[in-house]
Enzyme design. Sequence first.
Site, PDB file in Angstrom:
ATOM      1  N   GLY A 150       0.646  -1.310  -0.074  1.00 43.40           N
ATOM      2  CA  GLY A 150      -0.020  -0.132  -0.091  1.00 43.40           C
ATOM      3  C   GLY A 150       0.716   1.197  -0.069  1.00 43.40           C
ATOM      4  O   GLY A 150       1.915   1.357   0.274  1.00 43.40           O
ATOM      5  N   ASN A 153      -1.687   7.346   1.445  1.00 44.45           N
ATOM      6  CA  ASN A 153      -2.716   8.452   1.402  1.00 44.45           C
ATOM      7  C   ASN A 153      -3.961   7.827   1.718  1.00 44.45           C
ATOM      8  O   ASN A 153      -4.915   8.691   2.253  1.00 44.45           O
ATOM      9  CB  ASN A 153      -2.495   9.037  -0.051  1.00 44.45           C
ATOM     10  CG  ASN A 153      -2.700   8.153  -1.298  1.00 44.45           C
ATOM     11  OD1 ASN A 153      -2.767   6.916  -1.229  1.00 44.45           O
ATOM     12  ND2 ASN A 153      -3.236   8.855  -2.185  1.00 44.45           N
ATOM     13  N   GLU A 250      -1.098   0.373  -9.352  1.00 44.86           N
ATOM     14  CA  GLU A 250      -1.570   1.770  -9.196  1.00 44.86           C
ATOM     15  C   GLU A 250      -0.931   2.626  -8.892  1.00 44.86           C
ATOM     16  O   GLU A 250      -0.432   2.727  -7.604  1.00 44.86           O
ATOM     17  CB  GLU A 250      -2.900   1.318  -8.301  1.00 44.86           C
ATOM     18  CG  GLU A 250      -4.039   0.488  -8.452  1.00 44.86           C
ATOM     19  CD  GLU A 250      -5.072   0.887  -9.510  1.00 44.86           C
ATOM     20  OE1 GLU A 250      -4.728   2.158 -10.047  1.00 44.86           O
ATOM     21  OE2 GLU A 250      -5.816   0.392  -9.942  1.00 44.86           O
ATOM     22  N   CYS A 284      -3.885  10.352  -6.001  1.00 40.25           N
ATOM     23  CA  CYS A 284      -3.085   9.722  -7.050  1.00 40.25           C
ATOM     24  C   CYS A 284      -3.459  10.354  -8.530  1.00 40.25           C
ATOM     25  O   CYS A 284      -3.013  10.720  -9.413  1.00 40.25           O
ATOM     26  CB  CYS A 284      -2.735   8.257  -7.409  1.00 40.25           C
ATOM     27  SG  CYS A 284      -4.481   7.387  -7.072  1.00 40.25           S
ATOM     28  N   GLU A 381       4.481  14.681 -10.766  1.00 43.13           N
ATOM     29  CA  GLU A 381       3.537  14.486 -10.027  1.00 43.13           C
ATOM     30  C   GLU A 381       4.339  14.987  -8.425  1.00 43.13           C
ATOM     31  O   GLU A 381       5.348  14.870  -8.122  1.00 43.13           O
ATOM     32  CB  GLU A 381       3.522  13.011  -9.497  1.00 43.13           C
ATOM     33  CG  GLU A 381       2.520  12.718  -8.418  1.00 43.13           C
ATOM     34  CD  GLU A 381       2.123  11.272  -8.307  1.00 43.13           C
ATOM     35  OE1 GLU A 381       3.057  10.392  -8.019  1.00 43.13           O
ATOM     36  OE2 GLU A 381       0.885  10.767  -8.147  1.00 43.13           O
ATOM     37  N   GLU A 458      -8.732  -1.684 -10.362  1.00 38.38           N
ATOM     38  CA  GLU A 458      -9.351  -2.192  -9.172  1.00 38.38           C
ATOM     39  C   GLU A 458     -10.792  -1.755  -9.058  1.00 38.38           C
ATOM     40  O   GLU A 458     -11.348  -1.121  -9.992  1.00 38.38           O
ATOM     41  CB  GLU A 458      -8.631  -1.298  -7.972  1.00 38.38           C
ATOM     42  CG  GLU A 458      -7.070  -1.766  -7.943  1.00 38.38           C
ATOM     43  CD  GLU A 458      -6.318  -1.421  -6.737  1.00 38.38           C
ATOM     44  OE1 GLU A 458      -6.257  -0.147  -6.166  1.00 38.38           O
ATOM     45  OE2 GLU A 458      -6.202  -2.268  -5.933  1.00 38.38           O
TER      46      GLU A 458
HETATM   47  P1  NAD Z   1       6.139   4.528  -2.671  1.00 36.87           P
HETATM   48  O1  NAD Z   1       6.135   4.038  -4.240  1.00 36.87           O
HETATM   49  O2  NAD Z   1       7.170   5.035  -2.161  1.00 36.87           O
HETATM   50  O3  NAD Z   1       5.504   3.313  -1.730  1.00 36.87           O
HETATM   51  C1  NAD Z   1       4.584   2.542  -1.971  1.00 36.87           C
HETATM   52  C2  NAD Z   1       4.790   1.230  -1.359  1.00 36.87           C
HETATM   53  O4  NAD Z   1       5.722   0.310  -1.890  1.00 36.87           O
HETATM   54  C3  NAD Z   1       5.180   1.156   0.074  1.00 36.87           C
HETATM   55  O5  NAD Z   1       4.446   0.438   0.854  1.00 36.87           O
HETATM   56  C4  NAD Z   1       6.696   1.049   0.062  1.00 36.87           C
HETATM   57  O6  NAD Z   1       7.166   0.303   1.385  1.00 36.87           O
HETATM   58  C5  NAD Z   1       6.728  -0.163  -1.075  1.00 36.87           C
HETATM   59  N1  NAD Z   1       7.984  -0.513  -1.654  1.00 36.87           N
HETATM   60  C6  NAD Z   1       8.968   0.641  -1.874  1.00 36.87           C
HETATM   61  N2  NAD Z   1       9.983   0.019  -2.534  1.00 36.87           N
HETATM   62  C7  NAD Z   1       9.617  -1.139  -2.811  1.00 36.87           C
HETATM   63  C8  NAD Z   1      10.245  -2.572  -3.304  1.00 36.87           C
HETATM   64  N3  NAD Z   1      11.199  -2.193  -4.024  1.00 36.87           N
HETATM   65  N4  NAD Z   1       9.547  -3.592  -3.291  1.00 36.87           N
HETATM   66  C9  NAD Z   1       8.519  -3.532  -2.949  1.00 36.87           C
HETATM   67  N5  NAD Z   1       7.932  -2.591  -2.092  1.00 36.87           N
HETATM   68  C10 NAD Z   1       8.256  -1.555  -2.086  1.00 36.87           C
HETATM   69  O7  NAD Z   1       4.621   5.556  -2.827  1.00 36.87           O
HETATM   70  P2  NAD Z   1       4.211   6.403  -1.731  1.00 36.87           P
HETATM   71  O8  NAD Z   1       5.091   7.495  -1.591  1.00 36.87           O
HETATM   72  O9  NAD Z   1       3.992   5.368  -0.422  1.00 36.87           O
HETATM   73  O10 NAD Z   1       2.775   6.768  -2.266  1.00 36.87           O
HETATM   74  C11 NAD Z   1       2.504   7.915  -3.001  1.00 36.87           C
HETATM   75  C12 NAD Z   1       2.555   7.377  -4.561  1.00 36.87           C
HETATM   76  O11 NAD Z   1       1.641   6.599  -4.661  1.00 36.87           O
HETATM   77  C13 NAD Z   1       2.324   8.347  -5.476  1.00 36.87           C
HETATM   78  O12 NAD Z   1       3.077   8.192  -6.489  1.00 36.87           O
HETATM   79  C14 NAD Z   1       0.686   8.088  -5.912  1.00 36.87           C
HETATM   80  O13 NAD Z   1       0.387   8.736  -7.037  1.00 36.87           O
HETATM   81  C15 NAD Z   1       0.556   6.671  -5.736  1.00 36.87           C
HETATM   82  N6  NAD Z   1      -0.830   6.077  -5.671  1.00 36.87           N
HETATM   83  C16 NAD Z   1      -1.220   5.439  -6.450  1.00 36.87           C
HETATM   84  C17 NAD Z   1      -2.707   5.460  -6.401  1.00 36.87           C
HETATM   85  C18 NAD Z   1      -3.353   4.520  -7.410  1.00 36.87           C
HETATM   86  O14 NAD Z   1      -4.484   4.069  -7.227  1.00 36.87           O
HETATM   87  N7  NAD Z   1      -3.141   4.679  -8.647  1.00 36.87           N
HETATM   88  C19 NAD Z   1      -3.408   5.672  -5.118  1.00 36.87           C
HETATM   89  C20 NAD Z   1      -2.655   6.348  -4.040  1.00 36.87           C
HETATM   90  C21 NAD Z   1      -1.402   6.549  -4.374  1.00 36.87           C
END
Ligand code: NAD
Length: 484
Positions: A150, A153, A250, A284, A381, A458
């Site tokens: 996850g 947000n 996502e 997002c 973004e 989703e």
């Molecule tokens: P992030 O990419 O930093 O982290 C997302 C998740 O991935 C976290 O749980 C993190 O611990 C995990 N992660 C990080 N590196 C990993 C790896 N190498 N292997 C496996 N897991 C790993 O994102 P964030 O800062 O938590 O969230 C913000 C981002 O999420 C924004 O870019 C936003 O647009 C996106 N987002 C997308 C949606 C959608 O439905 N499209 C919804 C909400 C947020």
Amino acid sequence: MRAQPKASHFVNGRYVEDRAGGQIDCVYAATGEVVARVHEATDAVVEEALAAARAAGPEWAAMTGTERGRILRRAADMMRAENRALSEIETLDTGKPLQETLVADATSGADALEYFGGLAGSLTGETMQLPGGDWAYTIREPLGVCVGIGAWNYPTQIACWKGAPALACGNTMVFKPSETTPLSALRVAEILKEAGLPDGVYNVVQGRGGVGAKLITDDRVAKVSLTGSVPTGKKVYATAAEGMRHVTMELGGKSPLIVFGDADLDKAVSGAILGNFYSSGQVCSNGTRVFVEKGTRAAFVDRLVERLRGVVMGDPLDEAVNFGPMVSQEQMEIVLGYIEKGVAEGGTLAAGGRRSNRPGFFIEPTVFTDVTDDMTIAQEEIFGPVLSVLDFENEDEVMARANATPFGLAAGVFTSDLQRAHRVVRGFEAGTCYINHYNGAPVEMPFGGSKLSGVGRENSKLAINHYSELKAVYVGMGDVEAPF
Ligand code: NAD
């Protein structure tokens, strides 16, 4: 600590602690106060979760869809009954105003549990009649152990949007929340158990990216569903590909919102507010590039700036507050950095632009005008309350500019011309589109992105295809003809 969970992880139907894992502080973004402390999953906890999910699979998959659905629907009712407590956890975890979390988080999670719970009993294969009396049929089967990862947000929503369709289809799940918001998924897991979910079907482990990486390289895992940024998505997708695992991605966006001169201006301004300032801009699908037809631009900006006077900042636990802080100091600094770049590259600040003069990680809702397509704030973004107004002269021009981005998550149009509205959405390169509205994500509607914004969808009936596969069976009814 006012939001301390019973333990860090929820594995095989019980809370599990292992203090050997790295410490994660959960900070209330409105004050900087540490409200909870959890530990990253150690290898032993990861192993326990995957083993539990694997072991629970056959019995869960063998239940009828109706039985599985009944448990999910019961959990949905329990979440609704507990909405206020869940919303308070969500607010402490994310800093989002209680005014929002009361209507958009646990309620949205409950919708997913109810919707997919309702669908679970009607998941079927098909039969196909073939020449000579032969026929074929398909069996819809679960994939197996699914890993959900996850973002920070919408932590409750994400835990349910991934868990509900996965479980409805007979899969089991190991869910890793974002390290920034570890709290709410634990209570979701506990509620599912209280609703009758067999142990091991839905597990929650905490950790940073390294724990996520461990989960998705395990041979027992059949599917990975990530909500996160594009850079993380690329890594996770590539890793999943090595094991030919199914994926749902996502990811992020830089979505366009087009306002034509014939639009209802108040509605368009409301759409721009929903698409830029809800959850303090940490959504997002936000329509952060607001293209306004030239003759309307000044009136649009005036109305928007006037409406921003309605912003009430303060303690997000106060229900009168409608605008919260950034989730973390780090995110606040990223967003302030973008605002600085916007100014340096020639954007004009029509509103906001500064950190708020209060404790916590608040940034004023910010509106830039005089933005051009090549500016950093129009390309990357930001994930904060920063809206860019760009202007345009005609439809062809604005469509080309709207699509000139590697992202393709969402797009919106405000116009009173019916044919133009549908023509414009046909032309959008985006997975989720809005006409005269912005940012709604009801469970009945598919949600997801194209281009770099993601893979798969989703919600809606479509999500079933991403959490199950069809086994095809050919049934011979007559002679078997062979060439020799
Ligand atoms: P992030 O990419 O930093 O982290 C997302 C998740 O991935 C976290 O749980 C993190 O611990 C995990 N992660 C990080 N590196 C990993 C790896 N190498 N292997 C496996 N897991 C790993 O994102 P964030 O800062 O938590 O969230 C913000 C981002 O999420 C924004 O870019 C936003 O647009 C996106 N987002 C997308 C949606 C959608 O439905 N499209 C919804 C909400 C947020």
